[in-house]
Design an enzyme around this catalytic site. Structure first.
Site, PDB file in Angstrom:
ATOM      1  CG  HIS A 325       7.298   9.506 -24.292  1.00  0.00           C
ATOM      2  ND1 HIS A 325       7.710  10.391 -23.333  1.00  0.00           N
ATOM      3  CD2 HIS A 325       7.727   8.267 -23.797  1.00  0.00           C
ATOM      4  CE1 HIS A 325       8.163   9.786 -22.231  1.00  0.00           C
ATOM      5  NE2 HIS A 325       8.305   8.488 -22.596  1.00  0.00           N
ATOM      6  CB  CYS A 343      10.415   6.057 -23.161  1.00  0.00           C
ATOM      7  SG  CYS A 343       9.163   4.916 -22.838  1.00  0.00           S
TER       8      CYS A 343
END
Length: 398
Positions: A325, A343
């Protein structure tokens, strides 16, 4: 008991004006046989031929489920039998070698009405029916990918059951996969991340682009175990899209999009902080969903109150909360160090670009030492993190 009418051959219309006997019990149905020289005249004074008896089981309005349908003829040989269920679909079967019986290959499902139509070699026909008692012990399932979708080369077929499956072999036998190019593959059972029983079908190697895949889950009438039944069939089909692989180098902090084996783009990124729960996973994850802008809170993945942010260009990789992301707050570390909470973070522009390029089902191949372990089979689609031989051993039919 009725007898099919005998008519002049020139006035006869095949399969019309024949008596059809309908009912909800096993019936003896009278069928008229044609003589070798054709149908008899309507005004014949010859004595009527002895009718042949046909019986059907199960019978009645509340028959037990889980049994095959059997049609028997005491006289003329059976030519064809059709059994249709009120919830759609038919029970295929075979006529015996002597022509005197027909047995369905599948079993009856609870709470279903069935219509049975039989035709004999001489042209007679009959119709009857029965219904099975309903059951409050029903099993259902969810299929992925969705019907008519286009997916990446790593997307497995995945079936998650709402209730435990004890008779795994019986269920697996009813799951029929077909592909447009005879792709080799196998089913593998596991416990889904949600705790439910799950079975995936993955090819030996990544799918070839353009492959068309279909699944027919012919489960109506199958007992999944402990008396819990499937009462309907399921199906899905999808097409494999372009050949894309996202390669994530955890140690060198780079993300590369490969298409048809060629580099499309190489962008800097920052993955999870090594040495603890915030580290990223290694291994192959499959892009599960493109979720756009979502709220990410650390409490949902067991990291206390470390963060609570609205995050753009979010691409889900695992059920445990690993995404690729946009992470503009981490700009200083892109291409230099892994400093995220697990992430794969990129700049707004790079993340938006990647979001527009990837498709659900694309593999993210993550390599490097800065990881906390390998993506588990059930943590999203970790199917590719095992050898082909090991994967095949997860089938209930091996």
């Amino acid at each position: 008991m009725s007898r099919l009418s005998r008519t002049h051959p020139h006035a006869r219309t095949p399969h019309r004006n024949r008596n059809l006997l309908a009912g909800t019990a096993a019936l003896t149905v009278a069928l008229t046989a044609c003589s070798a020289g054709g149908a008899a005249r309507a005004d014949t004074a010859d004595p009527p031929e002895k009718p042949a008896g046909i019986s059907v089981t199960p019978e009645g309005e509340h028959a037990g489920a889980g049994e095959p349908v059997r049609v028997r003829s005491a006289g003329d040989s059976l030519k064809d039998v059709t059994v249709s269920g009120s919830k759609g679909g038919k029970l295929d079967g075979k006529v015996s070698s002597d022509g005197k019986s027909w047995t369905s290959g599948r079993k009856t499902a609870p709470g279903t009405s069935y219509t049975v139509e039989a035709e004999t070699e001489s042209g007679g026909s009959a119709k009857t029916g029965f219904a099975t008692a309903a059951s409050d012990q029903v099993n259902t399932l969810n299929l992925a990918p969705g019907h008519g979708t286009a997916v990446g080369i790593a997307q497995p077929l995945s079936v998650v059951f709402d209730h435990p499956v004890k008779n795994k072999a019986a269920v697996e036998r009813r799951l029929q996969v077909s592909t447009s190019n005879n792709t080799e593959g196998s089913w593998g059972w596991m416990r889904d991340y949600s705790g439910k029983d799950r079975v995936d079908w993955r090819p030996k190697d990544y799918w070839k682009p353009g492959t068309k895949v279909s699944l027919k889950a012919n489960l109506g009438g199958v007992d999944s175990g402990a008396g819990r039944w499937f009462v309907r069939d399921y199906a899905t089909h999808f097409t494999v899209g372009r050949d894309q692989v996202v390669k994530v180098d955890l140690d060198n902090h780079r993300l590369r999009l490969m298409r048809d084996g060629r580099l499309v783009e190489d962008v800097p990124m920052s993955a999870g902080t090594p040495g603890g729960d915030k580290a990223s996973w290694r291994g192959t994850a499959v892009l599960m969903a493109k979720e756009g802008t979502i709220n990410m809170r650390s409490e949902t993945v067991g990291l206390g109150d470390a963060y609570d942010k609205m995050v753009d260009s979010s691409m889900r990789l695992t059920w445990s909360g690993m995404y690729a992301h946009a992470a503009p707050w981490n700009t200083a570390h892109f291409g230099k160090a892994n400093k995220s909470s697990g992430c794969v973070g990129m700049s707004d522009d790079d993340a938006a670009w990647l979001y527009g390029q990837v498709q659900v089902g694309d593999p993210f191949e993550m390599t490097g030492n800065d990881a906390k372990g390998t993506v588990a089979l059930n943590n999203g689609y970790g199917d590719w993190n095992t050898s082909w031989a090991s994967w095949q051993s997860l089938s209930a039919l091996r």
